[in-house]
Write a protein that holds these residues in place. Structure first.
Motif, PDB file in Angstrom:
ATOM      1  N   LEU A 182      -6.811  27.012 117.330  1.00 27.57           N
ATOM      2  CA  LEU A 182      -7.336  27.706 116.151  1.00 27.57           C
ATOM      3  C   LEU A 182      -6.258  28.681 115.709  1.00 27.57           C
ATOM      4  O   LEU A 182      -5.996  29.676 116.383  1.00 27.57           O
ATOM      5  N   THR A 183      -5.589  28.381 114.588  1.00 28.78           N
ATOM      6  CA  THR A 183      -4.383  29.115 114.205  1.00 28.78           C
ATOM      7  C   THR A 183      -4.635  30.273 113.258  1.00 28.78           C
ATOM      8  O   THR A 183      -3.888  31.247 113.278  1.00 28.78           O
ATOM      9  N   ALA A 184      -5.649  30.194 112.396  1.00 34.00           N
ATOM     10  CA  ALA A 184      -5.853  31.248 111.409  1.00 34.00           C
ATOM     11  C   ALA A 184      -7.303  31.267 110.963  1.00 34.00           C
ATOM     12  O   ALA A 184      -7.995  30.240 110.967  1.00 34.00           O
ATOM     13  N   VAL A 185      -7.764  32.461 110.584  1.00 30.82           N
ATOM     14  CA  VAL A 185      -9.101  32.665 110.019  1.00 30.82           C
ATOM     15  C   VAL A 185      -8.920  33.458 108.726  1.00 30.82           C
ATOM     16  O   VAL A 185      -8.173  34.440 108.690  1.00 30.82           O
ATOM     17  N   GLY A 186      -9.573  33.025 107.663  1.00 29.65           N
ATOM     18  CA  GLY A 186      -9.399  33.681 106.377  1.00 29.65           C
ATOM     19  C   GLY A 186     -10.695  33.843 105.628  1.00 29.65           C
ATOM     20  O   GLY A 186     -11.740  33.299 105.989  1.00 29.65           O
ATOM     21  N   SER A 187     -10.617  34.639 104.542  1.00 31.78           N
ATOM     22  CA  SER A 187     -11.772  34.921 103.706  1.00 31.78           C
ATOM     23  C   SER A 187     -11.323  34.984 102.253  1.00 31.78           C
ATOM     24  O   SER A 187     -10.335  35.643 101.927  1.00 31.78           O
ATOM     25  N   LEU A 188     -12.060  34.299 101.375  1.00 30.11           N
ATOM     26  CA  LEU A 188     -11.821  34.351  99.936  1.00 30.11           C
ATOM     27  C   LEU A 188     -12.903  35.159  99.224  1.00 30.11           C
ATOM     28  O   LEU A 188     -12.901  35.241  97.994  1.00 30.11           O
ATOM     29  N   PHE A 189     -13.831  35.701  99.972  1.00 25.22           N
ATOM     30  CA  PHE A 189     -14.943  36.448  99.384  1.00 25.22           C
ATOM     31  C   PHE A 189     -14.436  37.771  98.833  1.00 25.22           C
ATOM     32  O   PHE A 189     -13.571  38.412  99.448  1.00 25.22           O
ATOM     33  N   PRO A 190     -14.923  38.283  97.670  1.00 28.27           N
ATOM     34  CA  PRO A 190     -16.019  37.725  96.883  1.00 28.27           C
ATOM     35  C   PRO A 190     -15.590  36.934  95.655  1.00 28.27           C
ATOM     36  O   PRO A 190     -16.306  36.058  95.203  1.00 28.27           O
ATOM     37  N   PHE A 191     -14.427  37.269  95.035  1.00 30.20           N
ATOM     38  CA  PHE A 191     -14.062  36.676  93.751  1.00 30.20           C
ATOM     39  C   PHE A 191     -12.987  35.607  93.877  1.00 30.20           C
ATOM     40  O   PHE A 191     -12.698  34.918  92.916  1.00 30.20           O
ATOM     41  N   GLY A 192     -12.359  35.493  95.022  1.00 26.79           N
ATOM     42  CA  GLY A 192     -11.307  34.513  95.205  1.00 26.79           C
ATOM     43  C   GLY A 192      -9.975  34.936  94.632  1.00 26.79           C
ATOM     44  O   GLY A 192      -9.078  34.101  94.490  1.00 26.79           O
ATOM     45  N   PHE A 193      -9.805  36.226  94.310  1.00 28.29           N
ATOM     46  CA  PHE A 193      -8.525  36.686  93.789  1.00 28.29           C
ATOM     47  C   PHE A 193      -7.518  36.951  94.914  1.00 28.29           C
ATOM     48  O   PHE A 193      -6.313  36.761  94.723  1.00 28.29           O
ATOM     49  N   LEU A 194      -8.002  37.421  96.060  1.00 25.70           N
ATOM     50  CA  LEU A 194      -7.140  37.730  97.199  1.00 25.70           C
ATOM     51  C   LEU A 194      -7.621  36.949  98.416  1.00 25.70           C
ATOM     52  O   LEU A 194      -8.814  36.687  98.580  1.00 25.70           O
ATOM     53  N   ARG A 195      -6.678  36.596  99.262  1.00 24.81           N
ATOM     54  CA  ARG A 195      -6.973  35.836 100.470  1.00 24.81           C
ATOM     55  C   ARG A 195      -6.615  36.682 101.680  1.00 24.81           C
ATOM     56  O   ARG A 195      -5.452  37.009 101.902  1.00 24.81           O
ATOM     57  N   LYS A 196      -7.640  37.044 102.458  1.00 24.21           N
ATOM     58  CA  LYS A 196      -7.448  37.811 103.687  1.00 24.21           C
ATOM     59  C   LYS A 196      -7.308  36.842 104.841  1.00 24.21           C
ATOM     60  O   LYS A 196      -8.188  36.009 105.094  1.00 24.21           O
ATOM     61  N   VAL A 197      -6.205  36.935 105.588  1.00 30.00           N
ATOM     62  CA  VAL A 197      -5.909  35.990 106.664  1.00 30.00           C
ATOM     63  C   VAL A 197      -5.652  36.761 107.949  1.00 30.00           C
ATOM     64  O   VAL A 197      -4.900  37.747 107.956  1.00 30.00           O
ATOM     65  N   LEU A 198      -6.306  36.317 109.022  1.00 29.52           N
ATOM     66  CA  LEU A 198      -6.071  36.854 110.359  1.00 29.52           C
ATOM     67  C   LEU A 198      -5.454  35.753 111.212  1.00 29.52           C
ATOM     68  O   LEU A 198      -6.004  34.645 111.307  1.00 29.52           O
ATOM     69  N   ALA A 199      -4.320  36.030 111.827  1.00 24.84           N
ATOM     70  CA  ALA A 199      -3.681  35.052 112.701  1.00 24.84           C
ATOM     71  C   ALA A 199      -4.419  34.988 114.036  1.00 24.84           C
ATOM     72  O   ALA A 199      -4.830  36.014 114.578  1.00 24.84           O
ATOM     73  N   CYS A 200      -4.610  33.777 114.533  1.00 29.49           N
ATOM     74  CA  CYS A 200      -5.285  33.562 115.822  1.00 29.49           C
ATOM     75  C   CYS A 200      -4.397  32.705 116.713  1.00 29.49           C
ATOM     76  O   CYS A 200      -3.598  31.911 116.228  1.00 29.49           O
ATOM     77  N   GLU A 201      -4.578  32.876 117.984  1.00 30.14           N
ATOM     78  CA  GLU A 201      -3.874  32.052 118.961  1.00 30.14           C
ATOM     79  C   GLU A 201      -4.862  31.630 120.043  1.00 30.14           C
ATOM     80  O   GLU A 201      -4.706  31.938 121.216  1.00 30.14           O
TER      81      GLU A 201
END
Length: 397
Positions: A182-201
């Motif tokens: 599992l390499t990454a977890v992200g969120s496009l909520f709420p409007f999809g303008f910005l993408r929040k990404v957390l790196a996972c290992e």
């Protein structure tokens, strides 16, 4: 067959911002406004906030409106610019809050076999008390699929301990050890303008069994019983008559011995011996000078696994042996799966100069039981593999 085949079981601990409550409380106590602002300007390693395509368009429109507002000194344009910037900043803040106090873990669902569909489950939980979580996505990959795939959470993850599950189906292509990441977890909520990404290992190592193959049986292997039926001194429903005993509640009325019952003036039932099918012992020699072609060795592993499974299903598999080890009896599903685990990790061994076909001892299963027939395997031609019983070809793949 359902059994765990992971060599390194998945970590039962949760990962993510909501994994450990003690560490979260300590983090918020040590966090000051200066550290918070600095973390927004320079996010920690592995945490990124990137604009999407719609976010880039929003930034371009905001720059255009800002230039026009500055040149014309129009208050309406300044208000529009402030709304666009507020929407952009709010999207980033809500994306960060969407991932706050969310934990996840990856759980494999063995067994895995080459060419057959297996599943990996991602379990989620939300520890936020007020805010639900929407629109999360997870990137997973294996050695066979380095590009990976993206799993999207379509449903809402409710606050106050809400849970959800995502299943990823994949087909292993090679036997042996496989790593699921599992390499990454992200969120496009709420409007999809910005993408929040957390790196996972998060890495889980599983075993992949050899693929099932089609093979041809010959007369040696087709015969499943002796011509007269080999009788064993074991209670059954067919065979020779062993004894007569008293009737017990639950016995079949068809087994009542009427003459003995009339003579003894109590119900007596027949007790028969069973007819036992011939059993087989499998022996695989992995000498490198025998298996010179890697593709033939892979076929041999698949052939042995398929033949072992078929013989076990019909109750004719006695023992299995790899190289010069002692014969391992196969008494149940767990023993068979342990043998499949050995086949998954098997590699050709270096030649030691010993005979490749060492004598295989006959194994008896009990008093009155016949010695089991030994199936050995050898290459056939440039691509095939054959199984032999006393020098006679019994099956070929």
């Amino acid at each position: 067959m359902n059994a765990t085949t992971t060599t390194a079981a998945s970590d039962p601990r949760w990962s993510g911002p909501g994994a450990d409550r003690k560490s979260m409380r300590q983090h918020w106590r040590e966090l000051s406004w200066r550290k918070l602002l600095w973390s927004l300007l320079y996010p920690p390693r592995g945490q990124r906030i990137m604009p999407t395509i719609s976010g880039f368009l929003l930034i371009i429109v905001a720059l255009g409106i800002g230039s026009a507002a500055y040149n014309t000194s129009n208050n309406i344009l300044f208000i529009t610019l402030s709304l666009l910037l507020a929407c952009l900043i709010g999207s980033g803040v809500l994306s960060a809050l969407n991932l706050a106090k969310v934990a996840w873990r990856m759980v494999p669902s063995p067994p895995y076999r080459v060419g057959q569909t297996g599943t990996v489950t991602i379990e989620l939980r939300n520890r936020k008390k007020l805010l639900p979580t929407h629109g999360l996505w997870f990137e997973v990959r294996t050695k066979a699929e380095p590009k990976g795939r993206r799993l999207v959470l379509r449903e809402r993850l409710d606050a106050g301990g809400g849970t959800a599950r995502l299943e990823w189906s994949w087909q292993p292509t090679t036997r042996g050890h496989e790593v699921v990441e599992l390499t990454a977890v992200g969120s496009l909520f709420p409007f999809g303008f910005l993408r929040k990404v957390l790196a996972c290992e998060i890495r889980t190592e599983v075993l992949v069994w050899p693929a099932p193959v089609e093979y041809q049986r010959f007369a040696v292997l087709v015969a499943s019983r002796r011509q007269s039926g080999h009788a064993v001194n074991k209670i059954g429903q067919s065979g020779d008559l062993l004894a007569v005993r008293r009737y017990v509640s639950g016995d079949s009325h068809r087994q009542i011995h009427w003459k003995a019952s009339a003579r003894l003036r109590q119900l007596m039932v027949r007790q028969f011996s069973t007819e036992q099918q011939e059993g087989y012992s499998l022996r695989l020699d992995t000498a490198g000078d025998v298996w010179t072609r890697p593709e033939q060795f892979e076929l041999a592993c698949s052939f042995v696994a398929t033949l072992a499974e078929d013989l076990f299903t019909t109750g004719r598999l006695g023992t299995v042996t790899i190289d010069h080890e002692l014969p391992q009896p196969i008494r149940g599903v767990r023993d068979l799966e342990a043998f499949f685990d050995r086949l998954a990790e098997l590699t050709p061994r270096e030649s030691t100069g010993r005979p490749s076909q060492a004598p295989f001892p006959s194994v008896s299963v009990g008093p009155g039981a016949a010695a089991r027939l030994t199936l050995t395997f050898a290459p056939e031609g440039a691509r095939g593999v054959a199984a032999f019983v006393d020098g006679q070809k019994a099956a070929a793949a």
